[in-house]
Design an enzyme around this catalytic site. Structure first.
Site, PDB file in Angstrom:
ATOM      1  CE  LYS A  61      -4.461  -1.318   0.468  1.00  0.00           C
ATOM      2  NZ  LYS A  61      -4.390  -2.762   0.756  1.00  0.00           N
ATOM      3  CB  SER A  86      -9.721  -0.363   9.705  1.00  0.00           C
ATOM      4  OG  SER A  86     -10.027  -1.334   8.734  1.00  0.00           O
ATOM      5  CD  GLU A 212     -13.449 -12.118  -4.993  1.00  0.00           C
ATOM      6  OE1 GLU A 212     -13.457 -10.960  -4.574  1.00  0.00           O
ATOM      7  OE2 GLU A 212     -14.239 -12.535  -5.854  1.00  0.00           O
ATOM      8  N   GLY A 216     -16.179 -13.896   0.234  1.00  0.00           N
ATOM      9  CA  GLY A 216     -16.466 -12.576  -0.349  1.00  0.00           C
ATOM     10  C   GLY A 216     -16.051 -12.557  -1.796  1.00  0.00           C
ATOM     11  CG  ASP A 218     -16.554  -8.266  -3.924  1.00  0.00           C
ATOM     12  OD1 ASP A 218     -15.900  -8.938  -3.096  1.00  0.00           O
ATOM     13  OD2 ASP A 218     -16.124  -7.221  -4.431  1.00  0.00           O
ATOM     14  CB  SER A 312      -0.633  -8.381  -0.845  1.00  0.00           C
ATOM     15  OG  SER A 312      -1.397  -9.143   0.072  1.00  0.00           O
TER      16      SER A 312
HETATM   17  C1  LIG Z   1      -5.124  -3.768   0.566  1.00  0.00           C
HETATM   18  C2  LIG Z   1      -4.615  -5.132   0.615  1.00  0.00           C
HETATM   19  C3  LIG Z   1      -5.089  -6.118  -0.284  1.00  0.00           C
HETATM   20  C4  LIG Z   1      -6.142  -5.841  -1.317  1.00  0.00           C
HETATM   21  O1  LIG Z   1      -5.703  -4.860  -2.243  1.00  0.00           O
HETATM   22  P1  LIG Z   1      -6.729  -4.152  -3.255  1.00  0.00           P
HETATM   23  O2  LIG Z   1      -5.920  -3.178  -4.012  1.00  0.00           O
HETATM   24  O3  LIG Z   1      -7.798  -3.501  -2.411  1.00  0.00           O
HETATM   25  O4  LIG Z   1      -7.317  -5.223  -4.086  1.00  0.00           O
HETATM   26  C5  LIG Z   1      -4.528  -7.374  -0.203  1.00  0.00           C
HETATM   27  N1  LIG Z   1      -3.575  -7.671   0.703  1.00  0.00           N
HETATM   28  C6  LIG Z   1      -3.107  -6.760   1.573  1.00  0.00           C
HETATM   29  C7  LIG Z   1      -2.053  -7.163   2.539  1.00  0.00           C
HETATM   30  C8  LIG Z   1      -3.603  -5.455   1.557  1.00  0.00           C
HETATM   31  O5  LIG Z   1      -3.143  -4.553   2.421  1.00  0.00           O
END
Ligand SMILES: *Cc1c(COP(=O)(O)O)cnc(C)c1O
Length: 337
Positions: A61, A86, A212, A216, A218, A312
């Site tokens: 992020k 959050s 996903e 969820g 979606d 991620s």
């Molecule tokens: C935000 C986040 C996601 C999902 O990312 P999107 O861009 O909303 O699809 C997945 N894994 C982690 C660790 C995140 O912080």
């Protein structure tokens, strides 16, 4: 193709991702790409794990947040930025704003984990708490932006955020070359859409899948129906992917560049968390395990293909982490290697 039949331009191009990569150079970490022969055997693939759990703030992020704030005008930067989150977007925004000398206000639910509140505050952001049951965070953020004239930077439905997240896949392809498949976790779809655009440019034959939580799905429903489907807050341990719908800018990008969205169960996420900890010695949060879990549970037949997996993030409460890996089945108990 004439004007009338031309498909509408997508919100983000590869050029935007390349520009974001320049802005992030030396500021975002070029995270490691890990491999594991055990993982390869399990999936019958050659897997490259792009480990954003080692990114600043512990998740990708930071990339989108930094890129989006950098793209504001000087005047906008002076007014400050606001975000509602959050989770990891809050910390990414707080750190990026501090590095760029911009005031950040983060709207967070009063029942957010204490650890996340503290981390966001430590990065120097002003925190405004709201009651998740009684107040709407988007209304609060809009009011703040009216009162203070600050720009709202959403977690995924924003072109500079998507471009920043796309630098994750750009770095992966720059490091390992073209791939047969790329698997990316999906909440609101910012990471997936950015990575899909990078893949289309850098490895045009690469087939991209989103992943996903089963509870969820979606994004799966949205991509398959061609309309953004809204769902109640999904009940899953993958808090980073508990979004109720994907972004408006995201859907056309997925339609253009993503083959399908797959799902995995919380039990599969627990098994993956345990594998990462036990075999690869890394701490990965549940949402960060989504893409890897789909690949290692053989969501499709790989037959030795080269597969990119985006890991991620790694921000997980240690109590949840230890409970999850204690309850997890090992791969050897559930699927033949
Ligand atoms: C935000 C986040 C996601 C999902 O990312 P999107 O861009 O909303 O699809 C997945 N894994 C982690 C660790 C995140 O912080």
């Amino acid at each position: 193709m004439n004007e009338a039949t031309a498909t509408p331009a997508l919100a983000v191009t590869y050029k935007d991702i390349a520009a974001a990569a320049k802005r992030l150079e030396g500021l975002a970490y070029a995270t490691p790409v890990l491999t594991s022969s055990q993982a390869d055997r399990q999936a019958d693939a050659s897997i490259f794990f792009k480990c954003e759990n080692f990114q600043r703030v512990g998740a990708f992020k930071f990339r989108g947040a930094y890129n989006a704030i950098s793209c504001l005008t000087e005047e906008q930067k002076q007014q400050g930025v606001v975000a509602f989150s959050s989770g990891n977007h809050a910390q990414g925004m707080a750190l990026a704003a501090r590095m760029l000398g911009v005031h950040a206000t983060i709207v967070m639910p009063s029942n957010a984990p204490a650890m996340k509140l503290a981390a966001t505050r430590e990065y120097g952001a002003e925190i405004i708490l709201y009651d998740r049951e009684r107040e709407d965070r988007e209304v609060i953020a809009a009011r703040l932006s009216d009162e203070r004239g600050c720009a709202v930077i959403p977690a995924y439905d924003h072109r500079d955020v998507i471009a920043g997240q796309g630098t994750v896949a750009k770095e992966l392809f720059d490091a390992v070359g073209p791939l047969d498949y790329l698997f990316v976790c999906t909440g609101g779809g910012g990471l997936l859409s950015g990575c899909a655009i990078a893949a289309a440019h850098l490895s045009p034959d690469c087939v991209v899948f989103g992943v996903e939580p089963e509870a969820g799905n979606d994004a799966q429903q949205s991509l398959r129906s061609g309309k953004i489907v809204h769902i109640p807050v999904p009940d899953t341990i993958a808090d980073g992917a508990q979004t109720q719908h994907i972004g408006k800018l995201v859907l056309p990008i997925l339609q253009a560049h993503v083959k399908d969205i797959l799902t995995v169960s919380d039990d599969q996420l627990r098994t993956q968390m345990r594998f990462f900890a036990e075999r690869m010695k890394i701490v990965v949060e549940p949402a960060g395990c989504l893409a890897a879990a789909a690949v290692m549970h053989r969501a499709i037949e790989f037959s030795g293909a080269k597969v990119g997996v985006i890991v991620s993030g790694g921000n997980v409460d240690m109590d949840l982490f230890s409970r999850s890996i204690a309850a997890a089945k090992a791969f050897s108990d559930i699927v033949a290697p």
